[in-house]
Enzyme design. Sequence first.
Site, PDB file in Angstrom:
ATOM      1  N   LYS A  44       0.843  -1.205   0.000  1.00  0.00           N
ATOM      2  CA  LYS A  44       0.000   0.000   0.000  1.00  0.00           C
ATOM      3  C   LYS A  44       0.876   1.252   0.000  1.00  0.00           C
ATOM      4  O   LYS A  44       2.076   1.170   0.312  1.00  0.00           O
ATOM      5  CB  LYS A  44      -0.924  -0.023   1.224  1.00  0.00           C
ATOM      6  CG  LYS A  44      -0.198   0.003   2.560  1.00  0.00           C
ATOM      7  CD  LYS A  44      -1.131  -0.370   3.712  1.00  0.00           C
ATOM      8  CE  LYS A  44      -0.405  -0.306   5.042  1.00  0.00           C
ATOM      9  NZ  LYS A  44      -1.173  -1.002   6.102  1.00  0.00           N
ATOM     10  N   ARG A 139     -10.901  -0.260  14.069  1.00  0.00           N
ATOM     11  CA  ARG A 139     -10.786   0.474  12.811  1.00  0.00           C
ATOM     12  C   ARG A 139     -11.900   0.066  11.847  1.00  0.00           C
ATOM     13  O   ARG A 139     -12.824   0.828  11.619  1.00  0.00           O
ATOM     14  CB  ARG A 139      -9.387   0.247  12.221  1.00  0.00           C
ATOM     15  CG  ARG A 139      -9.034   1.180  11.093  1.00  0.00           C
ATOM     16  CD  ARG A 139      -7.547   1.174  10.766  1.00  0.00           C
ATOM     17  NE  ARG A 139      -7.050  -0.078  10.208  1.00  0.00           N
ATOM     18  CZ  ARG A 139      -5.784  -0.260   9.821  1.00  0.00           C
ATOM     19  NH1 ARG A 139      -4.891   0.719   9.934  1.00  0.00           N
ATOM     20  NH2 ARG A 139      -5.397  -1.407   9.326  1.00  0.00           N
ATOM     21  N   HIS A 171      -6.605  -7.419  12.454  1.00  0.00           N
ATOM     22  CA  HIS A 171      -5.366  -6.637  12.510  1.00  0.00           C
ATOM     23  C   HIS A 171      -5.017  -6.342  13.962  1.00  0.00           C
ATOM     24  O   HIS A 171      -5.877  -5.945  14.746  1.00  0.00           O
ATOM     25  CB  HIS A 171      -5.553  -5.338  11.720  1.00  0.00           C
ATOM     26  CG  HIS A 171      -4.268  -4.619  11.419  1.00  0.00           C
ATOM     27  ND1 HIS A 171      -3.125  -5.267  11.004  1.00  0.00           N
ATOM     28  CD2 HIS A 171      -3.957  -3.303  11.466  1.00  0.00           C
ATOM     29  CE1 HIS A 171      -2.162  -4.365  10.819  1.00  0.00           C
ATOM     30  NE2 HIS A 171      -2.636  -3.172  11.090  1.00  0.00           N
ATOM     31  N   ARG A 230       1.078 -10.996   6.596  1.00  0.00           N
ATOM     32  CA  ARG A 230       0.998  -9.689   5.919  1.00  0.00           C
ATOM     33  C   ARG A 230       2.230  -8.857   6.275  1.00  0.00           C
ATOM     34  O   ARG A 230       2.236  -8.090   7.227  1.00  0.00           O
ATOM     35  CB  ARG A 230      -0.297  -8.954   6.308  1.00  0.00           C
ATOM     36  CG  ARG A 230      -1.577  -9.731   5.954  1.00  0.00           C
ATOM     37  CD  ARG A 230      -2.826  -8.871   6.112  1.00  0.00           C
ATOM     38  NE  ARG A 230      -2.920  -8.227   7.390  1.00  0.00           N
ATOM     39  CZ  ARG A 230      -3.608  -8.696   8.444  1.00  0.00           C
ATOM     40  NH1 ARG A 230      -4.270  -9.843   8.361  1.00  0.00           N
ATOM     41  NH2 ARG A 230      -3.638  -8.020   9.560  1.00  0.00           N
ATOM     42  N   TYR A 274      15.367  30.841   7.458  1.00  0.00           N
ATOM     43  CA  TYR A 274      14.163  31.550   7.898  1.00  0.00           C
ATOM     44  C   TYR A 274      14.070  31.614   9.421  1.00  0.00           C
ATOM     45  O   TYR A 274      14.404  30.648  10.104  1.00  0.00           O
ATOM     46  CB  TYR A 274      12.915  30.816   7.405  1.00  0.00           C
ATOM     47  CG  TYR A 274      12.671  30.878   5.931  1.00  0.00           C
ATOM     48  CD1 TYR A 274      12.488  32.093   5.274  1.00  0.00           C
ATOM     49  CD2 TYR A 274      12.589  29.706   5.181  1.00  0.00           C
ATOM     50  CE1 TYR A 274      12.234  32.126   3.901  1.00  0.00           C
ATOM     51  CE2 TYR A 274      12.331  29.729   3.813  1.00  0.00           C
ATOM     52  CZ  TYR A 274      12.156  30.947   3.181  1.00  0.00           C
ATOM     53  OH  TYR A 274      11.902  30.985   1.840  1.00  0.00           O
ATOM     54  N   CYS A 321      14.066  24.466   4.580  1.00  0.00           N
ATOM     55  CA  CYS A 321      13.213  25.245   3.672  1.00  0.00           C
ATOM     56  C   CYS A 321      12.428  24.292   2.765  1.00  0.00           C
ATOM     57  O   CYS A 321      12.521  23.078   2.926  1.00  0.00           O
ATOM     58  CB  CYS A 321      14.064  26.172   2.800  1.00  0.00           C
ATOM     59  SG  CYS A 321      15.222  27.214   3.718  1.00  0.00           S
ATOM     60  N   ASP A 323      12.837  23.657  -0.465  1.00  0.00           N
ATOM     61  CA  ASP A 323      13.640  22.927  -1.445  1.00  0.00           C
ATOM     62  C   ASP A 323      15.119  22.844  -1.091  1.00  0.00           C
ATOM     63  O   ASP A 323      15.896  22.260  -1.829  1.00  0.00           O
ATOM     64  CB  ASP A 323      13.561  23.627  -2.810  1.00  0.00           C
ATOM     65  CG  ASP A 323      12.162  24.065  -3.135  1.00  0.00           C
ATOM     66  OD1 ASP A 323      11.276  23.193  -3.122  1.00  0.00           O
ATOM     67  OD2 ASP A 323      11.950  25.273  -3.367  1.00  0.00           O
TER      68      ASP A 323
HETATM   69  C1  LIG Z   1      -0.509  -1.832   6.911  1.00  0.00           C
HETATM   70  C2  LIG Z   1      -1.070  -3.125   7.293  1.00  0.00           C
HETATM   71  C3  LIG Z   1      -0.245  -4.232   7.484  1.00  0.00           C
HETATM   72  C4  LIG Z   1       1.256  -4.154   7.488  1.00  0.00           C
HETATM   73  O1  LIG Z   1       1.701  -3.655   8.724  1.00  0.00           O
HETATM   74  P1  LIG Z   1       3.274  -3.674   9.055  1.00  0.00           P
HETATM   75  O2  LIG Z   1       3.357  -3.204  10.447  1.00  0.00           O
HETATM   76  O3  LIG Z   1       3.898  -2.722   8.093  1.00  0.00           O
HETATM   77  O4  LIG Z   1       3.709  -5.068   8.851  1.00  0.00           O
HETATM   78  C5  LIG Z   1      -0.849  -5.453   7.692  1.00  0.00           C
HETATM   79  N1  LIG Z   1      -2.186  -5.569   7.760  1.00  0.00           N
HETATM   80  C6  LIG Z   1      -3.004  -4.515   7.617  1.00  0.00           C
HETATM   81  C7  LIG Z   1      -4.484  -4.723   7.706  1.00  0.00           C
HETATM   82  C8  LIG Z   1      -2.489  -3.254   7.394  1.00  0.00           C
HETATM   83  O5  LIG Z   1      -3.309  -2.210   7.271  1.00  0.00           O
END
Ligand SMILES: *Cc1c(COP(=O)(O)O)cnc(C)c1O
Length: 383
Positions: A44, A139, A171, A230, A274, A321, A323
């Site tokens: 992602k 979530r 998750h 994952r 700045y 800054c 850039d």
């Molecule tokens: C982003 C995400 C992950 C990966 O998490 P990491 O901590 O980068 O391994 C896994 N599962 C879900 C649902 C996520 O949103």
Amino acid sequence: MKEGFKMQFLKRTWAEISISALKNNISKIRTCIPAGTEIMAVVKADAYGHGSDVVCRILRQNSIKYYAVSNLNEAVEVREAVPDGEILILGYTPPEYAQILEQYNIIQTITSKNYANFLSANAKKSVRCHIAIDTGMGRIGIKCDTPEETADEVEYISGLPQLEIEGIFTHFAVADSSDESSLEYTHNQKEFICSVADILKNRGLNLKHVHFMNSAAMVNDPDSRSTLARAGIILYGLQPNSAEPLNVKFEPVMSLKSIVSHVKTVPVGTSISYGRTFVTDKPMEIATVTIGYADGYPRMLSNKGEVLIHGKRCKILGRVCMDQMMVDVSGVDVTVKAGDIVTLFGKDENDEITADELADKIGTIGYEIVCGVTKRVPRIIRE
Ligand SMILES: *Cc1c(COP(=O)(O)O)cnc(C)c1O
């Protein structure tokens, strides 16, 4: 501007993507996870800022079959890079896009019973789905008091026309922490989803996938009941939680580089950048670097960050800054001149600055640093 020039690599600020680091990280992940578990590469946010197209092609060459993204646009991009990949959207897709999901053979996350009804109503043939179960992240996902009630909802959704339920997942909120209450919390999350899966199995509903491991979990507490691992941040070589480094060493895949544009020696009392937040208290040699917050280098690192030039740490002087920014090169042994390479994070000679180190300085996480590298910074493949 002529097209030909735009296509060239302007040596100003760039991110180097190390193929060998990525490959090593994949191998290390394989040694961590159980034999029956497959890696689902989390790509992602443009592969955590590394460049989805390149990262996905390398992953595919290294036999990665499963990919996770946040939305439909990312899914379509991954589909182009990996025509035969299994792609799961972890987030919300408006139900009216059901037929695009079908067309590109994308797996959609079901966020609730209500969403499942809408998606089913909008689908033409069959949309492949995994159902998110909220076991404590707060979530998305279906949330019931007991595994039995959760299984009831999964069963209901499985009965909807034009939805092909291939899995359930959850998750973790604190898999990257080892204090007692976090360990217990993660354990409860895990046992909840595994109970749901067991109940469904007893009712004759066999799911191809049940998954719950993120990066931290697959290293700290690998569990063969998760059919997919994952893998996100460890794929890119950063820490899930820099306060508790993992006991497996992964290699950062991205280095951020820039160059010196200008060098000058200034007397005592010279203010820099700045707001005049830095004033020299001695004569100094100061270099200007061609990077700023518009490249994703955090302005919060003003007067705090360090960079590497010829292997030496140089402090940022004054405000970053848009850039450009200024650094103290008084301590560098060799003469610093325009065109010299500056490492914002990555290795230079015997030293290394990591995205995690920068993140710690400003109270954020390495994830945000690499995701924050902006579009104007070209990603250059190394090796
Ligand atoms: C982003 C995400 C992950 C990966 O998490 P990491 O901590 O980068 O391994 C896994 N599962 C879900 C649902 C996520 O949103």
